[in-house]
Design an enzyme around this catalytic site. Structure first.
Site, short mmCIF file in Angstrom:
data_model
loop_
_atom_site.label_atom_id
_atom_site.label_comp_id
_atom_site.label_asym_id
_atom_site.label_seq_id
_atom_site.Cartn_x
_atom_site.Cartn_y
_atom_site.Cartn_z
CE1 TYR B 135 -35.21 -44.98 2.25
CE2 TYR B 135 -35.22 -45.73 -0.02
CZ TYR B 135 -34.94 -46.03 1.27
OH TYR B 135 -34.89 -47.39 1.74
CD GLN B 264 -38.96 -46.73 -20.08
OE1 GLN B 264 -39.29 -46.79 -18.78
NE2 GLN B 264 -37.98 -46.16 -20.44
CG HIS B 267 -36.65 -49.63 -15.65
ND1 HIS B 267 -35.65 -49.29 -15.05
CD2 HIS B 267 -36.66 -48.62 -16.88
CE1 HIS B 267 -35.20 -48.10 -15.26
NE2 HIS B 267 -35.70 -47.86 -16.58
CD GLU B 332 -41.92 -42.80 -16.33
OE1 GLU B 332 -42.01 -44.13 -16.73
OE2 GLU B 332 -40.95 -42.55 -15.50
CG HIS B 333 -40.13 -42.06 -20.45
ND1 HIS B 333 -40.25 -43.41 -19.59
CD2 HIS B 333 -39.21 -41.47 -19.83
CE1 HIS B 333 -39.67 -43.18 -18.51
NE2 HIS B 333 -38.96 -41.86 -18.73
CG ASP B 366 -33.87 -43.23 -18.69
OD1 ASP B 366 -34.97 -42.60 -18.41
OD2 ASP B 366 -34.05 -44.38 -19.18
CG HIS B 425 -63.73 -12.24 7.49
ND1 HIS B 425 -63.90 -13.25 8.50
CD2 HIS B 425 -62.55 -12.93 6.92
CE1 HIS B 425 -63.29 -14.37 8.26
NE2 HIS B 425 -62.38 -14.14 7.50
#
Lengths: 433, 433
Positions: B135, B264, B267, B332-333, B366, B425
């Site tokens: 996507y 950041q 964003h 995240e970073h 990035d 079994h």
């Protein structure tokens, strides 16, 4: 008893695809009422902590806990369970654990890095999870093999603390489950279960430590709770009914094949056992074996319901077509009961585990062959994998730019960042040029 | 403009843990209204197929599609987008693609197997997904770098067919996005978006092939649709707001650090930029840089909202404490802007990507350093990993027992199966003894 007539499909029939999809269809839709009750339990555990756990356990499991300290089993209790196990069971459990551990060691991911000409270092650092939680069902569905299969990969990964929860309905514990926890190296065991145990592992209470990931099987309340806490913690897969798909060339003893089909069917009425062969006569022979063997089975009613409600026999023209049908089904367990299983396995793309050759009964894999018995169900083998050591490890990217490297990369990043109108990105990169 | 006063925290304060958790808190709870609308869209796409896609696109994206054939972009259109790109952009995109591909090659998992003394073979077979869907958002949030980061690992994995969907609001396409799809090797591109595109990829229509896994970023409708089709197909992570955590020893140019925080913050207003230092004076210097540099930024309003609403400066006593705070945040970073980044990186367990040294701006990662920019957010780095080749591969266990091996394993399986009251079994295993 009336004889079982297996549903017969033929892949040369124009309606085959539709009929197959109908047989495979499995409605895993959420029950909104259960959803609501589980949300409430989670909220209560977050609010009242240990007290909520005590109250829910006393209510749902008919226990008589008074203080939170009673919720933990001592290491001595685990050791005692192990020490008091009958010799045959202890040896079987020990050998199984060793084989599962030995196979798991092969799965362990390692960190790596490389240095570029200008001195820039790139890599990937692999670390184990700090803490993991293992849910083990109580009562009749309590399986020591499941403890081994979930706990050992976590310990091989190097998880800092592995915390098991297992309910004790009416105060009863299962010695073999506790013995399995002992030899698998589980760090702490708490006698709680249900959605409340999942909530406690996800959010922590005064007594139960919060973990980073929760694995292990459970009933619909447990599965729903796992879905609802996902994000707060990681979870393993949500398992659907167990499945086996057997491809046979007609040369295996039909009794063996019938019993292999039963070994999935006995799990529950929704389990799915499918046989594919290029030999129509052999399908008749297996059906005869099914009807011959069924009356002697302890779980005959469950097997009958599963075989008639969800089972199928599929006739194909040749074994290559059989592999294509298998790839479309993407079964949890795939048995290749044929003369040359390597040739067929090479054509398989979608399957949780592949059992090759007439001697490799699926049941061997459930207990002691080595590979994990926690496998993707409901066709999810198209995109997911058996539970493994890698599920208890994670990766962090490593980037260490030299001054020269940052200067070159900075120019590229600047062009691309400005193309995306992200000027702070661009200026941050440009400072390093 | 009023000056930005960064929220200051100090880890020697007794309320630090509470204050930190408050700042980190992110409510990702589902919007039930959106949930309901997305369920409806999915049901419509499953029922009406292509016609539903045409109707939704014409309504939501103000397009003028009349036939399903118009929904696909030709390979020639992608090539043309690439050929007409300005030289600087083409070169930057090409170099970035090569570096992402080269790093990704290191992640490719391989099959393995081993043979035991009695001839039993155990192993793990690794295969790529048959089909994957990517996507890509349309309009302003359409990032060519994101196409590279999602598409290249899929192609390196060997995915059979990679299908991209990208909406064209008002009929407009983004040349750089299509050029990125071209050099990344995307197989087919359809001009649809929103929840309807996710539904089409999950279930297939007359024109859109059903895939096995859907990856890529999107708005709340796309994210909700991905959650709702999970199980039918695999999905990548559901991303929260972007985050950066910088640990600095006070010796990096404060303007660099301020701009890295901005990269950041620009964003969106919910992005989170946090700086940790053992040097209180340096925190003041960075605050001064923030206020000096902010007025010149194109996205000053977004940056201001993000820095004041979600940003923080944390004072610690030493850098070792800083790594412990970082492990709790699991960012995240993570930028280690210090003299000896290797020493600090060794102490880091939880982070999506680690940017080491003063030259390694997060923005380089990035776009073009090589490692993926799709990373776990909202503390999920505690248990999950960057997007990688491994997300487009899956594993199947291999078990091929020799007659001797099956006989030994059969005995063990029999004991354990009978211990679990699973007699089918046990008998299936016993046939092989």
């Amino acid at each position: 008893m009336t004889a079982i007539n297996m549903l017969r499909l033929d892949n040369s029939n124009p309606d085959f695809e539709r009929d197959l999809q109908q047989r495979l269809a499995w409605d895993a839709s959420d029950d909104l009422d259960i959803h609501q009750r589980v949300l409430e339990i989670i909220a209560n555990v977050r609010k009242s902590g240990d007290q909520a756990l005590i109250d829910y356990s006393n209510r749902f499991d008919r226990t008589d806990f008074k203080a939170a300290a009673e919720l933990e089993l001592s290491p001595a209790a685990l050791k005692q369970a192990w020490d008091s196990l009958p010799e045959a069971q202890a040896q079987a459990l020990q050998t199984a654990a060793e084989r599962v551990r030995s196979y798991a060691e092969h799965q362990k991911m390692q960190s790596w890095q490389f240095t570029e000409a200008d001195g820039t270092v790139l890599g990937q650092k692999v670390t184990p999870l700090d803490k993991a939680g293992l849910y083990v069902p109580g009562g009749k569905a309590s399986y020591p093999s499941s403890v081994l299969m979930n706990a050992i990969p976590a310990k091989v990964a190097g998880v800092g603390e592995l915390i098991m929860v297992v309910p004790t309905p009416d105060g009863e514990t299962n010695a073999m489950v506790l013995a399995a926890a002992y030899i698998a190296g589980v760090d702490r065991v708490f006698t709680i279960g249900g959605a409340q145990a999942v909530a406690a592992l996800a959010y922590g209470t005064e007594t139960i430590p919060a973990v980073d990931k929760i694995v292990g099987p459970g009933n619909i309340y447990v599965a729903t709770a796992k879905k609802l806490v996902f994000g707060q913690v990681g979870i393993d897969m949500i398992a659907g009914p167990s499945e086996i798909l057997i491809i046979c060339d007609g040369q295996t003893n039909p009794d063996w094949i019938a019993m292999d089909l039963f070994s999935q069917a006995e799990h529950d009425e929704n389990a799915q056992s499918i046989l594919i062969s290029d030999n129509a006569e052999f399908l008749d022979q297996v059906e005869a074996s099914i009807n011959k063997l069924l009356p002697d089975m302890e779980r005959a009613d469950i097997i009958r319901a599963s075989m008639t409600g969800r089972g199928a026999f599929i006739k194909v023209n040749n074994l290559s077509e059989a592999t294509e049908v298998a790839n479309r089904i993407a079964p949890e367990h795939l048995e290749l009961s044929v003369a040359d299983p390597e040739a067929l396995a090479a054509q398989i793309r979608n399957a949780g585990a592949i059992f090759m050759g007439r001697y490799t009964a699926e049941a061997l894999g459930d207990y002691c062959a080595g590979p994990n018995h926690v496998l993707p169900t409901s066709s999810t083998a198209r995109y997911s994998s058996p539970l493994g050591v890698y599920d208890f490890q994670k990766r962090s990217s490593l980037i260490n730019c030299s001054a020269a490297g940052a200067s070159e990369l900075g120019k590229i990043a600047s062009v691309l960042a400005r193309g995306e109108s992200l000027t702070a990105h661009a200026r941050s990169a440009e400072y390093r040029i």
